[in-house]
Design a protein around this motif. Structure first.
Motif, PDB file in Angstrom:
ATOM      1  N   GLN A  50      29.655  68.726  33.912  1.00  0.00           N
ATOM      2  CA  GLN A  50      30.646  67.661  34.069  1.00  0.00           C
ATOM      3  C   GLN A  50      30.317  66.435  33.228  1.00  0.00           C
ATOM      4  OE1 GLN A  50      31.267  66.941  38.250  1.00  0.00           O
ATOM      5  NE2 GLN A  50      31.945  69.029  38.656  1.00  0.00           N
ATOM      6  N   ALA A  51      29.663  66.669  32.103  1.00  0.00           N
ATOM      7  CA  ALA A  51      29.430  65.585  31.150  1.00  0.00           C
ATOM      8  C   ALA A  51      30.743  65.244  30.456  1.00  0.00           C
ATOM      9  CB  ALA A  51      28.387  66.011  30.122  1.00  0.00           C
ATOM     10  N   THR A  52      30.860  64.000  30.017  1.00  0.00           N
ATOM     11  CA  THR A  52      32.056  63.585  29.280  1.00  0.00           C
ATOM     12  C   THR A  52      31.761  63.352  27.802  1.00  0.00           C
ATOM     13  OG1 THR A  52      31.651  61.247  29.752  1.00  0.00           O
ATOM     14  CG2 THR A  52      33.005  62.477  31.328  1.00  0.00           C
ATOM     15  N   LYS A  53      30.491  63.180  27.471  1.00  0.00           N
ATOM     16  CA  LYS A  53      30.115  62.808  26.111  1.00  0.00           C
ATOM     17  C   LYS A  53      28.985  63.701  25.615  1.00  0.00           C
ATOM     18  CE  LYS A  53      28.398  58.755  23.531  1.00  0.00           C
ATOM     19  NZ  LYS A  53      27.966  57.338  23.669  1.00  0.00           N
ATOM     20  N   VAL A  54      29.112  64.163  24.375  1.00  0.00           N
ATOM     21  CA  VAL A  54      28.068  64.975  23.738  1.00  0.00           C
ATOM     22  C   VAL A  54      27.786  64.373  22.364  1.00  0.00           C
ATOM     23  CG1 VAL A  54      27.458  67.239  22.792  1.00  0.00           C
ATOM     24  CG2 VAL A  54      28.713  67.089  24.964  1.00  0.00           C
ATOM     25  N   VAL A  55      26.505  64.244  22.027  1.00  0.00           N
ATOM     26  CA  VAL A  55      26.103  63.735  20.714  1.00  0.00           C
ATOM     27  C   VAL A  55      25.070  64.683  20.123  1.00  0.00           C
ATOM     28  CG1 VAL A  55      25.149  61.798  19.410  1.00  0.00           C
ATOM     29  CG2 VAL A  55      26.458  61.358  21.505  1.00  0.00           C
ATOM     30  N   PHE A  56      25.329  65.137  18.892  1.00  0.00           N
ATOM     31  CA  PHE A  56      24.348  65.929  18.146  1.00  0.00           C
ATOM     32  C   PHE A  56      23.757  65.032  17.065  1.00  0.00           C
ATOM     33  CE2 PHE A  56      27.310  69.245  19.677  1.00  0.00           C
ATOM     34  CZ  PHE A  56      26.408  70.013  20.391  1.00  0.00           C
ATOM     35  N   ILE A  57      22.441  65.091  16.914  1.00  0.00           N
ATOM     36  CA  ILE A  57      21.750  64.205  15.978  1.00  0.00           C
ATOM     37  C   ILE A  57      20.828  65.033  15.092  1.00  0.00           C
ATOM     38  CG2 ILE A  57      20.222  62.208  15.747  1.00  0.00           C
ATOM     39  CD1 ILE A  57      21.070  61.578  18.732  1.00  0.00           C
ATOM     40  N   HIS A  58      20.999  64.872  13.820  1.00  0.00           N
ATOM     41  CA  HIS A  58      20.086  65.482  12.841  1.00  0.00           C
ATOM     42  C   HIS A  58      19.133  64.381  12.377  1.00  0.00           C
ATOM     43  CE1 HIS A  58      19.542  67.087   8.476  1.00  0.00           C
ATOM     44  NE2 HIS A  58      18.470  67.331   9.226  1.00  0.00           N
ATOM     45  N   ASP A  59      17.895  64.484  12.797  1.00  0.00           N
ATOM     46  CA  ASP A  59      16.896  63.442  12.541  1.00  0.00           C
ATOM     47  C   ASP A  59      15.889  63.953  11.517  1.00  0.00           C
ATOM     48  OD1 ASP A  59      15.091  61.372  12.581  1.00  0.00           O
ATOM     49  OD2 ASP A  59      14.870  61.320  14.769  1.00  0.00           O
ATOM     50  N   GLU A  60      15.826  63.287  10.365  1.00  0.00           N
ATOM     51  CA  GLU A  60      14.931  63.710   9.278  1.00  0.00           C
ATOM     52  C   GLU A  60      13.526  63.104   9.418  1.00  0.00           C
ATOM     53  OE1 GLU A  60      15.669  65.974   6.935  1.00  0.00           O
ATOM     54  OE2 GLU A  60      17.135  65.174   5.520  1.00  0.00           O
ATOM     55  N   ARG A  61      13.323  62.246  10.398  1.00  0.00           N
ATOM     56  CA  ARG A  61      12.044  61.550  10.511  1.00  0.00           C
ATOM     57  C   ARG A  61      10.927  62.481  10.991  1.00  0.00           C
ATOM     58  NH1 ARG A  61      14.073  56.585  14.178  1.00  0.00           N
ATOM     59  NH2 ARG A  61      15.070  58.389  15.192  1.00  0.00           N
ATOM     60  N   SER A  62       9.715  62.165  10.560  1.00  0.00           N
ATOM     61  CA  SER A  62       8.511  62.817  11.077  1.00  0.00           C
ATOM     62  C   SER A  62       7.706  61.779  11.845  1.00  0.00           C
ATOM     63  CB  SER A  62       7.656  63.394   9.939  1.00  0.00           C
ATOM     64  OG  SER A  62       8.340  64.455   9.301  1.00  0.00           O
ATOM     65  N   TYR A  63       7.104  62.208  12.945  1.00  0.00           N
ATOM     66  CA  TYR A  63       6.384  61.283  13.824  1.00  0.00           C
ATOM     67  C   TYR A  63       4.874  61.519  13.733  1.00  0.00           C
ATOM     68  CZ  TYR A  63      10.853  59.873  15.821  1.00  0.00           C
ATOM     69  OH  TYR A  63      12.114  59.362  15.990  1.00  0.00           O
ATOM     70  N   GLY A  64       4.121  60.540  14.249  1.00  0.00           N
ATOM     71  CA  GLY A  64       2.659  60.591  14.192  1.00  0.00           C
ATOM     72  C   GLY A  64       2.081  61.756  14.978  1.00  0.00           C
ATOM     73  N   THR A  65       0.847  62.064  14.671  1.00  0.00           N
ATOM     74  CA  THR A  65       0.175  63.213  15.308  1.00  0.00           C
ATOM     75  C   THR A  65      -1.152  62.818  15.942  1.00  0.00           C
ATOM     76  OG1 THR A  65      -0.849  63.784  13.189  1.00  0.00           O
ATOM     77  CG2 THR A  65       1.255  64.861  13.724  1.00  0.00           C
ATOM     78  N   GLU A  66      -1.335  61.527  16.173  1.00  0.00           N
ATOM     79  CA  GLU A  66      -2.614  61.072  16.726  1.00  0.00           C
ATOM     80  C   GLU A  66      -2.645  61.220  18.249  1.00  0.00           C
ATOM     81  OE1 GLU A  66      -5.289  60.120  14.993  1.00  0.00           O
ATOM     82  OE2 GLU A  66      -4.149  60.648  13.181  1.00  0.00           O
ATOM     83  N   SER A  67      -1.662  60.647  18.922  1.00  0.00           N
ATOM     84  CA  SER A  67      -1.676  60.658  20.389  1.00  0.00           C
ATOM     85  C   SER A  67      -0.710  61.725  20.892  1.00  0.00           C
ATOM     86  CB  SER A  67      -1.284  59.272  20.927  1.00  0.00           C
ATOM     87  OG  SER A  67      -0.049  58.850  20.376  1.00  0.00           O
ATOM     88  N   LEU A  68      -1.222  62.944  20.993  1.00  0.00           N
ATOM     89  CA  LEU A  68      -0.419  64.074  21.441  1.00  0.00           C
ATOM     90  C   LEU A  68      -1.029  64.675  22.695  1.00  0.00           C
ATOM     91  CD1 LEU A  68       0.255  65.885  18.026  1.00  0.00           C
ATOM     92  CD2 LEU A  68       1.744  64.255  19.216  1.00  0.00           C
ATOM     93  N   TRP A  69      -0.254  65.441  23.409  1.00  0.00           N
ATOM     94  CA  TRP A  69      -0.747  66.128  24.612  1.00  0.00           C
ATOM     95  C   TRP A  69      -1.825  67.118  24.237  1.00  0.00           C
ATOM     96  CZ3 TRP A  69      -0.232  65.306  29.668  1.00  0.00           C
ATOM     97  CH2 TRP A  69      -0.571  66.350  30.569  1.00  0.00           C
ATOM     98  N   ASN A  70      -1.603  67.846  23.121  1.00  0.00           N
ATOM     99  CA  ASN A  70      -2.663  68.678  22.543  1.00  0.00           C
ATOM    100  C   ASN A  70      -2.372  68.893  21.073  1.00  0.00           C
ATOM    101  OD1 ASN A  70      -1.035  71.049  22.110  1.00  0.00           O
ATOM    102  ND2 ASN A  70      -1.257  71.560  24.280  1.00  0.00           N
TER     103      ASN A  70
END
Length: 710
Positions: A50-70
């Motif tokens: 029962q959502a009314t709004k949908v957004v698809f996002i193509h994100d070209e960014r890369s994020y850091g890898t220092e503080s990760l879960w593993n």
């Protein structure tokens, strides 16, 4: 051997086993196509929620890898595809997304994505999908490489103190979600995680696969996501027509610098001030309303649709009731018609809440798009039909019943409601006829040709007022009350004269496109009961009077009523034209005499009878028919010959042209300085040619004046 001995005896294990989950997932990917269908599955899940709004996002960014879960999560910090909707996961949703192929929606007929395995088509793009919704953030790892063996994923709870701390402090790990939550909802991450401990929406993150994996060797780079978006854009104007909740979908792009651009916004609005519903006595429940689809890309485009939803009530089609209960399907069909521009019928196609792939098997040739609770093939690309190998497939049987029992009623309702809207001046009358199926468009599609005929049978059997009057297009009459235009080829002048005449005489002449005429000729059950314009019909109409018509219309009508050769039926019609502009009646009375000249006997021979001749500008067709009437001695229509020339000359020649003593007709043949009138010259030629013939019919000498001079 005793039972105890049988129990002690060692035997190899035997029995069906489930395949490894990875094998199962790979099989899903083989069956579910890569491409725009992935986005459609996500929209369907949002609509179910029962959502009314949908957004698809193509994100070209890369994020850091220092503080990760593993460390295993480093490879998933690159470009990603996101899907957001504004409905939060329920506990059942969290359960359902983990139970591949065992949908919690299967027995809920109000859910579009009831097949359960559709979501897993996202594994075409990713190996580790992430979900952030309600009170949890989860990562799924079907390969069991990230979180350890026999661990297919991990879930953080916003209300758990340790998990909350991780969500706040592992900045690199959760920054992608932090940024997207801010973009789509405007909320700060700490506000959501720490204060509310709840996100009223859902964000899916699909890190794009950049190296082959056990799941798939399908690599997704920027170009592939562009293709994915393009595939959706091709159907964007149809994608929201039949959804229950979702009214907007956006496609966004974020470049490596974080700049956000919108490729497409598509919205659907449904004004409620104009809605039409079926009455309580109907065997169906129907609702007709307008929907407006707005596409915003480089330019804004709007399209207006007339949408009818029709549901068969229980207790009218037993087999449909049984299958509806058994399959948890609803016997409902929706039709959508584009009001504001002509569409190519060949492009109209089927939907199961979202448009099915644009291939030939999903095209109907009808002017409307059809949506229903169809039973689909496993890959959701086609509708099941009762082919040779699926005669007893219940979903195929269901589909056949829908188009046989429900679709004709839905089609009847959309046409009927369109007529009502046309009478209210809300919809152009032309749209009513554009809604009619065109037999020529479906004749090579066997199934849909049969549907077309079923629609017409439904349309005609109730004898509703469905045909627009020529005199006032917003008035409609039933076929039995209508007068149909002549369906043979005539000049536009003749057709115009016929139309004006019938309207002036108060006849129910209808104006029909060729495709509608063809439909009536093909499918109306009792052709002989219909009233068609024919020469005989017009002759009967004109027995009253024709004085109000102008000369050109009368001549056109004359040509038409002469065309079938039933000359005796002309009796009494005042349509016989004379050269002085008057019209006399077809009778045998002397006062209704009409003369017809010829090359051998031109009218100039009888100058004193010029008022009795038919017009010189009469069409060759009319003249030929009148000559035939003269040859048949019908009415007082006369082809002049030598006998007629002599007789009319004797009757109409002025007395001062006759010698009083001898009765000899004389005239001055003139001389070079004073030539005689042209008619005398013609008559002299005629006399030389027909002298002997003429003398048989005239009882006085014919002597040129010069011969009497000394």
């Amino acid at each position: 051997m005793s039972s105890k001995q049988r129990k002690k005896r060692s035997r190899p294990s035997f029995g069906a086993t489930a395949p490894p989950f990875i094998d199962y997932l790979k099989d899903i990917l083989r069956r579910y196509p890569d491409g725009g269908q992935i986005l459609k599955e996500l929209i369907q899940n949002a609509d179910d929620a029962q959502a009314t709004k949908v957004v698809f996002i193509h994100d070209e960014r890369s994020y850091g890898t220092e503080s990760l879960w593993n460390d295993e999560l480093q490879k998933f910090q690159g470009p990603a595809l996101y899907a957001y909707n504004d409905a939060a996961f329920t506990d059942e949703d969290w359960e359902g997304i983990q139970n591949v192929g065992r949908s919690v929606k299967r027995n809920d007929p109000t859910k579009v994505g009831r097949f359960g395995i559709g979501f897993n088509s996202v594994y075409h793009t990713t190996d580790v999908p992430g979900i952030f919704s309600s009170g949890y953030l989860g990562l799924m790892d079907p390969q069991e490489k990230v979180f350890g063996e026999r661990t297919g994923g991990f879930q953080w709870c916003l209300k758990d103190t340790e998990d909350q701390e991780a969500l706040m402090n592992l900045h690199d790990q959760f920054q992608p979600f932090r940024d997207i939550v801010s973009l789509v909802s405007g909320q700060d991450w700490s506000e959501v995680v720490q204060e509310h401990q709840h996100f009223e929406g859902t964000v899916f993150r699909f890190p794009l696969r950049n190296e082959a994996s056990v799941i798939s060797d399908n690599l997704y780079d920027s170009d592939r996501v562009v293709e994915l978006f393009d595939s959706f854009i091709a159907d964007a104007d149809l994608s929201l027509l039949f959804l229950k909740s979702v009214t907007s979908v956006s496609l966004k792009y974020i470049d490596v610098n974080g700049t956000v651009t919108t490729r497409l916004d598509v919205t659907c609005s449904a004004p409620t001030e104009i809605t039409l519903e079926s009455d309580d006595l109907s065997i169906i429940d129907s609702l007709t309303r307008f929907k407006q689809i707005t596409l915003n890309s480089e330019i804004e485009e709007k399209s207006k649709w007339l949408v009818t939803t029709c549901t068969m009530k229980e207790g009218h089609v037993e087999e449909l009731d049984v299958l509806s209960e058994k399959l948890s399907f609803i016997p409902r069909v929706d039709l959508a018609f584009p009001c504001d521009k002509m569409r190519d019928c060949s492009q109209s196609r089927l939907s199961c809440f979202l448009p099915l792939p644009n291939n030939e098997s999903n095209k109907t040739g009808l002017p409307v798009h059809i949506n229903a609770y169809f039973g689909l093939t496993d890959n959701r690309r086609h509708i099941k039909w009762q082919e040779e190998d699926q005669k007893h497939d219940e979903q195929a049987q269901w589909n056949e019943l829908l188009i046989k029992e429900v679709l004709p009623h839905a089609y009847f309702m959309i046409i009927k409601d369109a007529i009502t809207l046309a009478q209210m001046s809300v919809l152009p009358v032309s749209s009513v006829y554009e809604l009619w199926p065109d037999i020529a468009q479906t004749q090579h599609k066997e199934k849909w040709h049969d549907v077309t005929l079923d629609v017409f049978h439904q349309l005609f059997k109730v004898n509703e007022a469905i045909l627009s009057l020529a005199k006032d297009e917003r008035q409609f009459v039933s076929p039995s009350e209508a007068v149909f235009p002549c369906n043979d080829s005539r000049s536009t002048d003749i057709l115009s004269a016929i139309k004006k005449t019938l309207i002036n005489y108060g006849e129910n002449l209808v104006a029909l496109p060729a495709s509608v005429e063809h439909a009536i000729n093909m499918a109306y059950p009792d052709q002989s009961s219909l009233n068609y314009v024919t020469p005989s019909y017009i002759r009967n109409i004109l027995r009253n009077d024709v004085y109000a018509m102008d000369r050109e219309d009368k001549l056109c009508l004359l040509e038409y009523v002469l065309s079938d050769g039933n000359y005796k039926e002309l009796s009494g019609l005042q349509l016989l034209p004379l050269s002085n502009g008057s019209f006399i009646s077809f009778t045998s009375s002397t006062e209704d005499t009409a003369l017809i000249d010829s090359k051998d006997f031109p009218r100039i021979l009888l100058p004193f009878c010029s008022h009795l001749f038919i017009p010189e500008d009469l069409s060759t067709t009319c003249k030929a028919h009148l000559e035939q009437i003269g040859r048949k001695n019908l009415f007082k229509v006369i082809n002049i010959d030598a006998r007629r020339v002599a007789a009319y000359m004797r009757e109409f020649l002025p007395t001062d042209w006759k010698q009083p003593t001898t009765g000899v007709v004389v005239w001055d043949v003139g001389n070079d300085q004073h030539p005689p009138p042209k008619w005398i010259q013609e008559f002299w030629k005629f006399l030389n040619t027909h002298f002997n013939e003429l003398c048989q019919f005239i009882d006085m000498p014919l002597i040129p004046v010069p011969t009497l001079q000394p």
